[in-house]
Motif scaffolding. Sequence first.
Motif, short mmCIF file in Angstrom:
data_model
loop_
_atom_site.label_atom_id
_atom_site.label_comp_id
_atom_site.label_asym_id
_atom_site.label_seq_id
_atom_site.Cartn_x
_atom_site.Cartn_y
_atom_site.Cartn_z
N ARG A 205 64.21 34.33 48.40
CA ARG A 205 64.25 35.19 47.21
C ARG A 205 64.07 36.65 47.60
NH1 ARG A 205 64.21 32.45 42.42
NH2 ARG A 205 63.78 30.21 42.55
N ASP A 206 63.18 36.92 48.54
CA ASP A 206 63.01 38.29 49.03
C ASP A 206 64.31 38.80 49.65
OD1 ASP A 206 60.40 38.39 48.20
OD2 ASP A 206 59.55 37.88 50.17
N LEU A 207 64.95 37.94 50.45
CA LEU A 207 66.20 38.34 51.11
C LEU A 207 67.31 38.54 50.08
CD1 LEU A 207 67.57 38.88 53.80
CD2 LEU A 207 68.06 36.44 53.99
N GLN A 208 67.36 37.69 49.08
CA GLN A 208 68.37 37.84 48.03
C GLN A 208 68.19 39.16 47.29
OE1 GLN A 208 67.95 34.36 45.57
NE2 GLN A 208 68.71 32.96 47.14
N ALA A 209 66.94 39.53 47.03
CA ALA A 209 66.69 40.80 46.33
C ALA A 209 67.15 41.98 47.18
CB ALA A 209 65.20 40.92 46.01
N ILE A 210 67.06 41.85 48.50
CA ILE A 210 67.45 42.95 49.38
C ILE A 210 68.96 43.07 49.49
CG2 ILE A 210 67.37 43.79 51.76
CD1 ILE A 210 64.59 42.56 51.99
N VAL A 211 69.66 41.94 49.67
CA VAL A 211 71.11 41.97 49.89
C VAL A 211 71.89 41.94 48.57
CG1 VAL A 211 70.86 40.89 52.14
CG2 VAL A 211 71.33 39.46 50.15
#
Length: 441
Positions: A205-211
């Motif tokens: 979820r953190d990575l999704q928010a970034i990309v």
Amino acid sequence: MGVLRVALLTLCCVGAPAAQALGVLDAYDLALRNDPTFQAAIEERAAGEEQRIIGRAGLLPSLSWNYNNSRNESEVTQADVSKDRDYRSYASTLTLQQPLLDYEAYARLRQGAAQALFADERFRSKSQELAVRLLGAYSQALLAQERIELSRAQKRAYAERLQLNQRLLQGGEGTRTDLLETKARLSLAQAEEIEALDVQDVALRDLQAIVGQPLQIEELDPLVRQFDIQPLQPNRFESWRDLAIAHNPELASEQHALSIAEYEVERKRAGHFPKVSLYASSRQTRSDSESTYNQKYDTNSVGVQVSLPLFAGGSVSASTRQAARQLSQAQFELDAKTASTLTELRKQFNLNTSGAARISAYEMAVESATALVTATQKSVRGGERVNLDVLDAEQQLFSARRDLADARHAYLLARIQLKYYAGLLDDRDLQALAGYFQPVG
């Protein structure tokens, strides 16, 4: 028709897109476009650049126009004779003013330049921080996946051991204690898998928010099995410390914040200083006052205006003292930021210098633990060891594998964070880092 239908279905299956792989560099490109924190940094920088213009404006000419048009009703009494007046009046004034001596405006000019530089360094910091955050989330998701796979392998091993314990117990060769010990280890492995799944969900979820797009763990490039660790250059911490002091964007922004506070003190002190300006005005009026009733004036003026503040209730002195305190605060904040940055720099330097040795040691630990499991299993069959010894050996093996995975990911993160704290992180470092990941299929 049947053959044609089969052929069309085959083409559709072949042409169907597979899961889109997302390497580190691809993820970084998406983050540059979609990460909200980085987009906010872009806007912050653009807003900061306007401070140059705002600061310079105080020393440039200003042009203003004032106009009023009124309807008036008045009663005029002269020698006991009253007379009503109902008339319209207007006034139009165009004024051009050029500061000649204004220390406050000069201090605001320098302060605006410092604020723009502060925004530039903040943006440079956010740009480098984006790469660190991206790798952290990317690595955390992959590390959680490795822990999930280890937990599942551990569960399979314990499940097989549990079946063996049950057979031995039924044959009269085992004990119920062995069975309970294995069940307990199996339950712990299940709990570790659940924890790893939760960690992976948060990391994704953190990575999704970034990309800025949904992701599956299968789309990420895993770490290569074996990677070469390049020697650290420069290899002395003192060299990295000097680089950080010279190039770290957070320290540079704090230096500019100190300059901003210094010019704020000067700007407040200017409340005691005179101001001199050149002005030119053009004024047109009609019946502008009772004394100019039914009179029209067209007046042009050029002159010098001097303004000397004498007393403002003590606000200027208080504001100056307040700004001086804020300057001291900025100095202490710079000292604290420098100390914390150098501490983190030392931490990442140590992780880089010891990374190769740690990874090599854990690799040897995995090999030794694997051999220990095999030897312990043989010893149990020979009657020299018991079931608990096998469980301990297997636990040691999986712990070593988990520690090896942790060390590999920690090394890569330490490598990029060292460059970040030194203020040297750029695209070349990301490209070198991408070489440690194996592209998906």
